[in-house]
Structures are given as C-alpha cells and as structure tokens.
Design a protein around this motif. Sequence first.
Motif, PDB file in Angstrom:
ATOM      1  N   LYS A  86       6.088 -11.582  76.230  1.00  0.00           N
ATOM      2  CA  LYS A  86       4.902 -10.759  76.455  1.00  0.00           C
ATOM      3  C   LYS A  86       5.214  -9.341  75.991  1.00  0.00           C
ATOM      4  CE  LYS A  86       3.773  -9.237  80.514  1.00  0.00           C
ATOM      5  NZ  LYS A  86       3.295  -9.136  81.916  1.00  0.00           N
ATOM      6  N   PHE A  87       4.457  -8.873  75.026  1.00  0.00           N
ATOM      7  CA  PHE A  87       4.680  -7.562  74.447  1.00  0.00           C
ATOM      8  C   PHE A  87       3.646  -6.578  74.974  1.00  0.00           C
ATOM      9  CE2 PHE A  87       6.370 -10.550  71.322  1.00  0.00           C
ATOM     10  CZ  PHE A  87       7.583  -9.983  70.985  1.00  0.00           C
ATOM     11  N   LYS A  88       3.953  -5.321  74.773  1.00  0.00           N
ATOM     12  CA  LYS A  88       2.994  -4.245  74.930  1.00  0.00           C
ATOM     13  C   LYS A  88       2.719  -3.654  73.555  1.00  0.00           C
ATOM     14  CE  LYS A  88       4.638  -3.002  79.562  1.00  0.00           C
ATOM     15  NZ  LYS A  88       5.215  -1.919  80.390  1.00  0.00           N
ATOM     16  N   ILE A  89       1.561  -3.074  73.406  1.00  0.00           N
ATOM     17  CA  ILE A  89       1.228  -2.510  72.111  1.00  0.00           C
ATOM     18  C   ILE A  89       2.154  -1.358  71.747  1.00  0.00           C
ATOM     19  CG2 ILE A  89      -0.464  -0.877  73.027  1.00  0.00           C
ATOM     20  CD1 ILE A  89      -0.589  -2.895  69.716  1.00  0.00           C
ATOM     21  N   SER A  90       2.745  -0.714  72.787  1.00  0.00           N
ATOM     22  CA  SER A  90       3.674   0.386  72.523  1.00  0.00           C
ATOM     23  C   SER A  90       5.012  -0.108  72.006  1.00  0.00           C
ATOM     24  CB  SER A  90       3.874   1.206  73.795  1.00  0.00           C
ATOM     25  OG  SER A  90       4.357   0.381  74.852  1.00  0.00           O
ATOM     26  N   ASP A  91       5.247  -1.442  72.040  1.00  0.00           N
ATOM     27  CA  ASP A  91       6.510  -1.990  71.537  1.00  0.00           C
ATOM     28  C   ASP A  91       6.555  -2.060  70.018  1.00  0.00           C
ATOM     29  OD1 ASP A  91       7.284  -2.342  74.137  1.00  0.00           O
ATOM     30  OD2 ASP A  91       6.691  -4.464  74.222  1.00  0.00           O
ATOM     31  N   PHE A  92       5.449  -1.761  69.350  1.00  0.00           N
ATOM     32  CA  PHE A  92       5.376  -1.949  67.907  1.00  0.00           C
ATOM     33  C   PHE A  92       5.135  -0.625  67.187  1.00  0.00           C
ATOM     34  CE2 PHE A  92       3.732  -5.797  69.938  1.00  0.00           C
ATOM     35  CZ  PHE A  92       4.583  -6.750  69.406  1.00  0.00           C
ATOM     36  N   LYS A  93       5.691  -0.559  66.029  1.00  0.00           N
ATOM     37  CA  LYS A  93       5.342   0.494  65.080  1.00  0.00           C
ATOM     38  C   LYS A  93       4.433  -0.160  64.046  1.00  0.00           C
ATOM     39  CE  LYS A  93       7.208   3.684  61.651  1.00  0.00           C
ATOM     40  NZ  LYS A  93       8.430   4.156  60.943  1.00  0.00           N
ATOM     41  N   ILE A  94       3.138   0.117  64.179  1.00  0.00           N
ATOM     42  CA  ILE A  94       2.142  -0.582  63.373  1.00  0.00           C
ATOM     43  C   ILE A  94       2.113   0.005  61.970  1.00  0.00           C
ATOM     44  CG2 ILE A  94      -0.288  -1.190  63.193  1.00  0.00           C
ATOM     45  CD1 ILE A  94      -0.464  -1.046  66.197  1.00  0.00           C
ATOM     46  N   SER A  95       2.081  -0.867  60.986  1.00  0.00           N
ATOM     47  CA  SER A  95       2.016  -0.441  59.595  1.00  0.00           C
ATOM     48  C   SER A  95       0.640   0.122  59.288  1.00  0.00           C
ATOM     49  CB  SER A  95       2.331  -1.617  58.674  1.00  0.00           C
ATOM     50  OG  SER A  95       2.150  -1.255  57.329  1.00  0.00           O
ATOM     51  N   ASP A  96       0.537   0.786  58.152  1.00  0.00           N
ATOM     52  CA  ASP A  96      -0.737   1.398  57.763  1.00  0.00           C
ATOM     53  C   ASP A  96      -1.584   0.431  56.953  1.00  0.00           C
ATOM     54  OD1 ASP A  96       0.817   1.310  55.564  1.00  0.00           O
ATOM     55  OD2 ASP A  96       0.479   3.371  54.911  1.00  0.00           O
ATOM     56  N   SER A  97      -1.458  -0.858  57.222  1.00  0.00           N
ATOM     57  CA  SER A  97      -2.255  -1.856  56.507  1.00  0.00           C
ATOM     58  C   SER A  97      -2.879  -2.794  57.516  1.00  0.00           C
ATOM     59  CB  SER A  97      -1.392  -2.667  55.530  1.00  0.00           C
ATOM     60  OG  SER A  97      -0.805  -1.817  54.576  1.00  0.00           O
ATOM     61  N   VAL A  98      -4.107  -3.184  57.253  1.00  0.00           N
ATOM     62  CA  VAL A  98      -4.819  -4.094  58.122  1.00  0.00           C
ATOM     63  C   VAL A  98      -5.764  -4.923  57.283  1.00  0.00           C
ATOM     64  CG1 VAL A  98      -6.627  -2.413  58.612  1.00  0.00           C
ATOM     65  CG2 VAL A  98      -6.263  -4.291  60.185  1.00  0.00           C
ATOM     66  N   SER A  99      -5.983  -6.164  57.696  1.00  0.00           N
ATOM     67  CA  SER A  99      -6.909  -7.045  56.980  1.00  0.00           C
ATOM     68  C   SER A  99      -7.841  -7.685  57.989  1.00  0.00           C
ATOM     69  CB  SER A  99      -6.153  -8.138  56.218  1.00  0.00           C
ATOM     70  OG  SER A  99      -5.255  -7.562  55.296  1.00  0.00           O
ATOM     71  N   VAL A 100      -9.079  -7.913  57.589  1.00  0.00           N
ATOM     72  CA  VAL A 100     -10.056  -8.550  58.445  1.00  0.00           C
ATOM     73  C   VAL A 100     -10.916  -9.469  57.596  1.00  0.00           C
ATOM     74  CG1 VAL A 100     -11.761  -6.719  58.225  1.00  0.00           C
ATOM     75  CG2 VAL A 100     -11.830  -8.198  60.222  1.00  0.00           C
ATOM     76  N   GLY A 101     -11.345 -10.579  58.168  1.00  0.00           N
ATOM     77  CA  GLY A 101     -12.228 -11.491  57.450  1.00  0.00           C
ATOM     78  C   GLY A 101     -11.521 -12.390  56.474  1.00  0.00           C
ATOM     79  N   LEU A 102     -10.201 -12.499  56.576  1.00  0.00           N
ATOM     80  CA  LEU A 102      -9.475 -13.340  55.637  1.00  0.00           C
ATOM     81  C   LEU A 102      -9.800 -14.801  55.877  1.00  0.00           C
ATOM     82  CD1 LEU A 102      -6.056 -11.517  55.844  1.00  0.00           C
ATOM     83  CD2 LEU A 102      -7.732 -11.341  54.018  1.00  0.00           C
ATOM     84  N   GLY A 103      -9.996 -15.534  54.778  1.00  0.00           N
ATOM     85  CA  GLY A 103     -10.323 -16.947  54.884  1.00  0.00           C
ATOM     86  C   GLY A 103     -11.668 -17.195  55.531  1.00  0.00           C
ATOM     87  N   GLY A 104     -12.573 -16.222  55.482  1.00  0.00           N
ATOM     88  CA  GLY A 104     -13.890 -16.406  56.064  1.00  0.00           C
ATOM     89  C   GLY A 104     -13.916 -16.280  57.577  1.00  0.00           C
ATOM     90  N   ARG A 105     -12.815 -15.815  58.199  1.00  0.00           N
ATOM     91  CA  ARG A 105     -12.768 -15.666  59.649  1.00  0.00           C
ATOM     92  C   ARG A 105     -12.935 -14.191  59.996  1.00  0.00           C
ATOM     93  NH1 ARG A 105      -7.866 -19.845  61.344  1.00  0.00           N
ATOM     94  NH2 ARG A 105      -9.068 -21.758  61.033  1.00  0.00           N
ATOM     95  N   ALA A 106     -14.170 -13.809  60.266  1.00  0.00           N
ATOM     96  CA  ALA A 106     -14.454 -12.419  60.588  1.00  0.00           C
ATOM     97  C   ALA A 106     -14.043 -12.057  61.995  1.00  0.00           C
ATOM     98  CB  ALA A 106     -15.949 -12.146  60.394  1.00  0.00           C
TER      99      ALA A 106
END
Length: 689
Positions: A86-106
């Motif tokens: 179980k992670f917390k969002i503060s455990d990650f250093k999020i990259s400056d890239s994001v994708s949405v809607g890939l493969g038709g899954r919005a």
Amino acid sequence: MALCGTGLQFSLESIGVGYYSTNSSTRLHRPSGTSLSQRKYSPLQQKCWRVRCSSSRKSTLSTESEDNVQGVSSVSVEEELEHVIKFKISDFKISDSVSVGLGGRADEVVFEATVKDSQSPLYNTRVVLRRLISAQAKRRGKRAIEVLKRLARRRLMYHSYSMQVHGYVSPPKNGDGGPFTLVHGIVSNQGVFLDQNPSEIKHGYHGSFSLRHWLQLSDWLPTLEATLALDEESLRRVGDDTVGGPAVSRQLRLIRILMRDLLIGVNYLHSHGLAHTELRLENVHISPVDRHIKVGILGNAADFHESSQKSSTLDNNMERRQMMIAFDMRCVGFMMAKMVLRELMDPTVFAKFKSFLTKGNDPSCLREFLLQILNRNSLSGNVGLQILDRNWGAGWNLLSSLLATKSSKRISCLDALRHPFLCGPRWRVNPSMDIIRWGLGSTAVRITEEYIYRLPQRSRLSHFIELMEMLNPHPRPRNWLELLPGKWRLLYSTGRHIGLTIRQPSARALIGNVYLTVSRPSTLNTNLSFTSCIGFSVMMNPNWPHDKSGPTGELQVNTMFRLAAGKRLYLKEDKTTGKFPSFSSTSQDSIIRKFSGRKWRKAIPYKEFPTSLPVAKLTPNEVEMTMRLDEPLSTDIDIAKTVVREIRTQVPPEIFDLSKIVCGTYLEPRLLVLRGVNGSALLFTRSCE
C-alpha cells in the motif's frame, strides 16, 4: 484520441485539469547488447499548453455501473488487498508525462513515476501509476491484485509472462468513491513512448509496444529479431538453431518463438484456474529486457469455477472451464492468423475472415476461402501462405484446431506446444493419425495446384489418394449423411486427361471450375441429390492460344443416389511375393512398396495389406442434363451439340454422367474422394462460395 501532457509541478489528484493536445512521435529503440536507450524530449516537445480534457466517451464510461457500484470503503480495501504494497502518493516522484484515453479507455489515466521512499523495497524503481476512474475500471484494477494473490506461488512465471503488479495507492480518507490507483511495473527501461494512434498503445505504454504495434512496423521482421536477440541459444528453444536464411524461414522461426511463449503464458493462467478473456494483439507486449511476451495485468481474468454455491456442481464447473479455455484458445488462433497472414491486420479483410467462421463454416476449409481474398500476385508469392503450407500443411492444421467450431474440439495449450508447426526440425515429433491424414490431403492438394500432370506427379497423386483411403476417418454411412452435403470443387481425376493442345476440335471449350453439390432432401431416408455444374467458355477466336475470351455457358447434371454400406475388394492373384499380395496395377504395386517401407510402417494401422476396405456405396437413379449458353450461341443447336461433345471429351466421365460414380472412399470436412465404375478416383475439396 489520447491526450498527453507535461508539467513541472502537479499532483495525482489534480491531473484531470491539465493536458496538452498533441502527441509525440513514435520511435522504436533498438537495443544494442544489454544497454537500453532512454528517450529524450526536445524543447519543442516539452512546450505545451493547458486545456480542459473532454472525451466523447466520458459520459458513457464514467457513469457506467455507478448506480450499482459506488466503491469500497478504505477498511475493506485494505483487508482485500493486504497481500500487496500500500503506497501513498507522497512515496513517488511523478514524471512530467501522463497519458489518458489509451486504447479507447477514457476512464484510465497513466503516469510514470519513481519510488522515492527509501524504506520501500522498490526504492528508486520506475513504476507506472494507473489511475482508474469509473466503477468498471476500478473493478479491473482490484481484480488484477486478486489474481496476483493466486499466482504468487510461482512468481517467476508470473513475472515472466504477466505485467508485474506492485500494489496500489491508498484512497483518500475523506471519500469512498474516489479513483483507485494501481501501481505496476514497466515492461522495459527504454523511456516513454507515446503513439500518434492511441488505439495501438496498451499496457506498459511507458516503455513498451503492443504486439500489434510491432507487427505494423515496416521493418518488423529485423526489428523483432534484434529486440529478441535471436541467436543460436534462443532458437534452440524451438528446435531450430539456424540463423538467417530466406524471409519465409526467418518469419517462421520468429512466429514459433512468439507462439510458444504466448501459449506457455496462457497455459500458466489455465493451470491456476484462470482464463484471460482478453487475448488480443493489442493486449500482449514484448519485453526487450527478458525477451518474454507479457499477457497484460490480468484485470479481466475470470475464474473457472463460479463462486455461487447453487451452480457449483462438478458438471457445471467442468463445462464452464471447458468453455473459458476454448474462448482463450480461439483468441490465440486469431492472434496466430494475424501474425502469419499480414493481410488480416486490415480490419476489412479480418471482418471477412471472422464472418466466414461465425457463419458455421468448418475452419479446416480456411485455405480454400483465404486463397480467394488474399493477394497472391506478388513475385515471391504470399509469405504467410507459404509458412502455413510448409511441413505438409501443419500450420493450417494448428490454425483450424485453435478455431474449431465446437469448443470441445479446440486444441489445448499443451497439445499446441507439441504440434509439429511449433516444433523445429531438431525436435522429434510423433504426429497423431489426424495430422498424418491432414498432411496427406494437404500434399495432394498442393500437387494438383501445380498443374504439371506428368507421370511422376500423377503417380504421386495416386499414391496419396490410396493412402488417404486406407486412413478414411468416416467409413460409416451415417457419417457420410452428416458430412457429405455441401458444395465440392473438383481438383483432380486419376483417369485420362485430354486437353486442347494437340487436338483440333470444331468448337474449342475451355473448362472452368467443376462443382459437385450434394444435398439431402429428407432426413427420413438415405437418399442424396447430386448435381454437377461445369462452367466453360467457347473460344471462337482463331487466335485462341493467346485470347481465351468467348461466350460462357454452364452444364448441369442431376441425379439421385441411395447411400448404403459397402466394401471395396482387392482381388488377389495366385502368385504372391513377400508380405503383401501382388497386384496387376502399377499404382497398387507402388502402394504396397510404400507400405512396406520404414517411412510409412508406423503410420499405417494395418500389419498386412487388407483384402477389402469399407466404403459408402452409391446407387444412382435417372440422370437429367441441362445446358445454358450465352449469346450468340444460344440459338445454334449444332454449336450446342458440338460444345456438349467437347465437354464430354475433356471432363471426367463420372462428372458428365453421375451414374458412373459407384462409391465414396474418403471423407473429411475439407476433402472428398469418390470412385467411378472404371476404378478412377475423383478428388474434391469443399468450396466456400
């Protein structure tokens, strides 16, 4: 459309606000040795603007099942998912890239991040955060974690053939219906790849290609060979330690490696009581790191056994298991067809291919169907057809076994791994009797397609037809009543062949396709209706060797047959030599020598040559004949008589006069052998028109 965005500072909860509207180009990084390159973004690509994200599917997918499923409380989530991190969002250093809607899954948003918690076992590891928004998407994510718990006993296999799921991000305390974030591994370490066509990107979008994406590359063959590092050691796994060679051999080796790896992964799921249910080229990935095929994160994996106690009987569970395994194997068959026959990557061609199967046609007739729609005009021929035709048509046999109409007839993963098509020349394979029959029939069909009917070819065809008759799988009349009705195309006759080259007939008729249509008028008796249809054209031009055009016509012959059981006798002579009796026919003498040889000794189930074989006896009734001629010959009776005489000269006498057919000696869903009163054999293949 997949929307991708960059920003220097944002949180996982606020990602629904900012995206930019252009996609970066796609490039394939070819690994050299063990080093893996990482994609660098140009300043132009890093420039972006922020817009509000909208999608046509947003309203449909986001509200799907919201009334029925409102989420799970944080306490129940922790109990259900306690076997993962179980992670917390503060455990990650999020990259400056994001994708949405890939493969038709919005309803999915995908981040790339690095674990920065020094206390975590995944410290400094790159992972993928998959934020699942809708109720259906959240069920997929939690299902992937449930599957991990069942497969944890064999983690090595799990890591080799599935996307590694590390855990999940704990939901916020102030809401139970918030998004569910899944944390899983990255297939490769090649950086971020975002395609211009979002429908081609699936799991591991950050750093991996789907198998469909690989196959759509213009240089897919050398690229995959370099990615999988096909050396002698890796090729030895499929029984073929050669490297290089013609394109057909290279592609066959690669398909064997991909198919074997895919079948091992699917069998791993089936052995643990799970069915994948979503096997497609888009959901399967190739990892350049361990050179294995990944079958996704298994969010839609289904159990063989229902959890409900009302339907938990043994019979129901076995039937459910068989149906789910058959469904996965059918999906594997579709994937194999697309890998071998590249034309099926075209949605319109694949729709015809799938329509042929959904209409109830037997998959063993796929070759006859695909020859009509695939391009065979290239100088080197169709590579896919050549691959499937190799080794006595073993590829067609495996494909038809994977796509069998009845689920009980579909081949299993273990049997498919032992199939001759997936075993290289270095492996010893003991083919079954069905594969031996298939090979004999496929080879006979290939010889007839060469149209070189000299004595060696005619002798070989007679040999193969005799062998097929010895191994007839359906000798009983009731089997013939079920399988015989349909439309059959004449391939070859062992009788005489008379063409137009030497003779100078008054009316030159060019014979086209010859069909035999069999129907059963009533199920109350064993009567069958036979109709032979001979298509032809009359060449009136004196320059007919170069100009084959002319009025067309059709000759039909109809009769009724009564089907009964019978025997085909082999008459002996007084003098016999050796193990088998002597025959006056040269063809039968050659058959006896073949049976006595070491090659066929294990294939033929008879210790000595039989004196008779069971056949389907056909007793004819009256014969009716009709002919149609196009203008301007339809009004000339003399020309019609001459054309009929010429057709009678060229076609086998059993086709012109159906009453001369006396028995059927071989029958399977794709091939048919009938014998005439003079002993000649007629070889037919089932037509798909």
